[in-house]
Write an enzyme that holds these catalytic residues in place. Structure first.
Site, mmCIF file in Angstrom:
data_model
loop_
_atom_site.group_PDB
_atom_site.id
_atom_site.type_symbol
_atom_site.label_atom_id
_atom_site.label_comp_id
_atom_site.label_asym_id
_atom_site.label_seq_id
_atom_site.Cartn_x
_atom_site.Cartn_y
_atom_site.Cartn_z
ATOM 1 N N SER A 71 0.848 -1.201 0.000
ATOM 2 C CA SER A 71 0.000 0.000 0.000
ATOM 3 C C SER A 71 0.881 1.247 0.000
ATOM 4 O O SER A 71 2.083 1.163 0.293
ATOM 5 C CB SER A 71 -0.846 -0.026 1.276
ATOM 6 O OG SER A 71 -1.400 1.236 1.567
ATOM 7 N N TYR B 211 -3.476 -0.231 9.937
ATOM 8 C CA TYR B 211 -3.274 -0.568 8.523
ATOM 9 C C TYR B 211 -1.848 -0.222 8.101
ATOM 10 O O TYR B 211 -1.167 -1.016 7.444
ATOM 11 C CB TYR B 211 -4.304 0.195 7.690
ATOM 12 C CG TYR B 211 -4.345 -0.140 6.217
ATOM 13 C CD1 TYR B 211 -4.988 -1.294 5.758
ATOM 14 C CD2 TYR B 211 -3.786 0.718 5.268
ATOM 15 C CE1 TYR B 211 -5.054 -1.585 4.393
ATOM 16 C CE2 TYR B 211 -3.848 0.436 3.914
ATOM 17 C CZ TYR B 211 -4.481 -0.719 3.478
ATOM 18 O OH TYR B 211 -4.546 -0.999 2.129
HETATM 19 P P1 NAP Z 1 -11.846 -5.073 -0.981
HETATM 20 O O1 NAP Z 1 -12.607 -4.603 -2.177
HETATM 21 O O2 NAP Z 1 -12.362 -4.759 0.374
HETATM 22 O O3 NAP Z 1 -11.578 -6.674 -1.089
HETATM 23 C C1 NAP Z 1 -10.871 -7.333 -0.060
HETATM 24 C C2 NAP Z 1 -10.962 -8.814 -0.264
HETATM 25 O O4 NAP Z 1 -10.279 -9.458 0.825
HETATM 26 C C3 NAP Z 1 -12.356 -9.340 -0.279
HETATM 27 O O5 NAP Z 1 -12.484 -10.269 -1.343
HETATM 28 C C4 NAP Z 1 -12.527 -10.032 1.064
HETATM 29 O O6 NAP Z 1 -13.395 -11.112 0.936
HETATM 30 C C5 NAP Z 1 -11.107 -10.510 1.322
HETATM 31 N N1 NAP Z 1 -10.812 -10.748 2.732
HETATM 32 C C6 NAP Z 1 -10.799 -9.850 3.747
HETATM 33 N N2 NAP Z 1 -10.453 -10.453 4.898
HETATM 34 C C7 NAP Z 1 -10.241 -11.761 4.602
HETATM 35 C C8 NAP Z 1 -9.858 -12.882 5.377
HETATM 36 N N3 NAP Z 1 -9.631 -12.810 6.699
HETATM 37 N N4 NAP Z 1 -9.723 -14.086 4.749
HETATM 38 C C9 NAP Z 1 -9.961 -14.187 3.425
HETATM 39 N N5 NAP Z 1 -10.327 -13.159 2.635
HETATM 40 C C10 NAP Z 1 -10.481 -11.957 3.225
HETATM 41 O O7 NAP Z 1 -10.389 -4.511 -1.042
HETATM 42 P P2 NAP Z 1 -9.479 -4.058 -2.285
HETATM 43 O O8 NAP Z 1 -9.552 -2.589 -2.347
HETATM 44 O O9 NAP Z 1 -9.757 -4.900 -3.475
HETATM 45 O O10 NAP Z 1 -8.068 -4.420 -1.661
HETATM 46 C C11 NAP Z 1 -7.384 -5.640 -1.896
HETATM 47 C C12 NAP Z 1 -6.008 -5.529 -1.254
HETATM 48 O O11 NAP Z 1 -5.331 -4.391 -1.789
HETATM 49 C C13 NAP Z 1 -6.052 -5.318 0.254
HETATM 50 O O12 NAP Z 1 -4.953 -5.970 0.849
HETATM 51 C C14 NAP Z 1 -5.887 -3.805 0.385
HETATM 52 O O13 NAP Z 1 -5.374 -3.427 1.611
HETATM 53 C C15 NAP Z 1 -4.938 -3.537 -0.728
HETATM 54 N N6 NAP Z 1 -4.926 -2.154 -1.222
HETATM 55 C C16 NAP Z 1 -6.070 -1.535 -1.629
HETATM 56 C C17 NAP Z 1 -5.989 -0.235 -2.134
HETATM 57 C C18 NAP Z 1 -7.197 0.521 -2.603
HETATM 58 O O14 NAP Z 1 -7.051 1.753 -2.799
HETATM 59 N N7 NAP Z 1 -8.339 -0.079 -2.820
HETATM 60 C C19 NAP Z 1 -4.773 0.390 -2.209
HETATM 61 C C20 NAP Z 1 -3.632 -0.265 -1.741
HETATM 62 C C21 NAP Z 1 -3.724 -1.548 -1.262
HETATM 63 P P3 NAP Z 1 -14.593 -11.450 1.942
HETATM 64 O O15 NAP Z 1 -14.903 -10.229 2.733
HETATM 65 O O16 NAP Z 1 -15.653 -11.932 1.043
HETATM 66 O O17 NAP Z 1 -14.036 -12.549 2.777
HETATM 67 C C1 GCO Z 2 -7.039 5.093 3.264
HETATM 68 C C2 GCO Z 2 -7.092 4.144 2.097
HETATM 69 C C3 GCO Z 2 -5.728 3.609 1.758
HETATM 70 C C4 GCO Z 2 -5.756 2.815 0.482
HETATM 71 C C5 GCO Z 2 -4.480 2.234 0.005
HETATM 72 C C6 GCO Z 2 -3.488 3.269 -0.388
HETATM 73 O O1 GCO Z 2 -7.976 5.105 4.058
HETATM 74 O O2 GCO Z 2 -6.076 5.870 3.332
HETATM 75 O O3 GCO Z 2 -8.036 3.145 2.237
HETATM 76 O O4 GCO Z 2 -5.085 3.049 2.808
HETATM 77 O O5 GCO Z 2 -6.726 1.827 0.514
HETATM 78 O O6 GCO Z 2 -3.975 1.222 0.808
HETATM 79 O O7 GCO Z 2 -2.425 2.658 -1.019
#
Ligand code: NAP
Ligand code: GCO
Length: 266
Positions: free
Chosen positions: A147, A160
């Site tokens: 992230s 986080y």
């Molecule tokens: P999301 O839409 O909330 O999807 C998260 C996924 O993780 C869901 O499929 C959820 O499935 C699964 N999950 C959560 N806890 C779990 C557990 N204990 N066991 C198994 N599955 C679990 O999130 P996203 O935005 O796609 O993010 C995916 C990854 O990228 C995360 O690690 C997040 O921190 C990272 N990320 C996101 C962003 C962003 O801006 N969106 C940026 C940087 C990094 P269920 O709830 O159905 O189990």
């Molecule tokens: C927040 C966001 C972020 C992003 C992501 C950034 O509340 O600042 O959710 O943490 O999801 O991880 O890279």
């Protein structure tokens, strides 16, 4: 070697944790497009059923399983089932994760632990479950979804940021420990990506204007937009393929330039 072969994942088995929707789904779609067989897990039957329909609609014969990444027994069982159904995992994408946006003084230690458990211990548990199979095969790729918060802090995301900073170091440690065994462990650090996780930060306001955080991110991102899950497809295929065989312990930030930028001048 020709470029098609260099980036091909033909015959590879990929496990994308939390691959039911969001970033995980897009990464799984990309790996499938490069030839990999896809396995994913999530926590509820409803999400699993919906995801299987979504994969089928894309023409992807993904295998879905119920497993919580924090539960060692469930993850060991998941790895065994995938091995029986598709073969041992060649590519692990540690994508499952949650965020809690709570000011530190209001956050309960239990809530902090829950985030660290899923976002940091989860990738450790999943890697531990698939590395023995990778050692037998003589190769493996582990991609940890890090992230911006692997580098930066901000108000309300202490757990986080601690977990994602830790995940960056777990990435380097897996590289250090298993690089000699031809296992590459790298991270992708997505910028701000439009998914269900960030939906609360993009909600249209009652007066029809954009959410203040949405405006803040647009101003902080040289690309001038939020990322999409599709922006992560190419980087994921690169880090899963032979094209990255000498890239190890690296975090590839895919952030539209956020980390390079001081912010808009007044
Ligand atoms: P999301 O839409 O909330 O999807 C998260 C996924 O993780 C869901 O499929 C959820 O499935 C699964 N999950 C959560 N806890 C779990 C557990 N204990 N066991 C198994 N599955 C679990 O999130 P996203 O935005 O796609 O993010 C995916 C990854 O990228 C995360 O690690 C997040 O921190 C990272 N990320 C996101 C962003 C962003 O801006 N969106 C940026 C940087 C990094 P269920 O709830 O159905 O189990
Ligand atoms: C927040 C966001 C972020 C992003 C992501 C950034 O509340 O600042 O959710 O943490 O999801 O991880 O890279």
């Amino acid at each position: 070697m020709d470029m098609q072969t260099l980036f091909s994942l033909e015959g590879q088995v990929a496990l994308v944790t939390g691959g039911a929707y969001g970033i995980g789904f897009a990464i799984a779609e990309a790996l499938a497009g490069a030839g990999a067989k896809i396995a994913f897990n999530c926590r509820t039957q409803a999400n699993l059923d919906k995801a299987l329909e979504d994969y089928a609609a894309k023409g992807i014969a993904a295998k879905g399983y119920i497993a919580d990444v924090t539960d060692e027994a469930q993850v060991a069982d998941l790895a065994a089932k995938i091995e029986a159904d598709l073969g041992a995992v060649d590519i692990l994408v540690n994508n499952a994760g949650i965020i809690k946006r709570i000011p530190m003084l209001e956050m309960k230690a239990e809530e902090f632990r829950q985030v660290v458990d899923i976002d940091l211990a989860g990738p450790f548990i999943c890697a531990k479950a698939v590395i023995p199979g990778m050692l037998k095969k003589g190769h493996g790729k582990i991609i940890n979804i890090c992230s911006m918060m692997s580098e930066l802090g901000r108000e309300t995301v202490s757990a986080y940021a601690a977990a994602k900073g830790g995940l960056k170091m777990l990435t380097r440690n897996i590289c250090s420990e298993y690089g000699e065994a031809n296992i590459q462990c790298n991270g992708i650090g997505p910028g701000y990506i439009a998914t269900p996780q960030t939906a609360p930060l993009r909600e249209i306001q009652p007066d029809g204007s954009r959410h203040p955080f949405d405006q803040f991110i647009l101003a902080k991102t040289p690309a001038g937009r939020w990322g999409t899950p599709e922006d992560l497809m190419g980087p994921a295929v690169f880090l899963a393929s032979r094209a990255s065989d000498f890239v190890n312990g690296h975090i590839l930030y895919v952030d539209g330039g956020i980390l390079a930028y001081i912010g808009k001048q007044p």
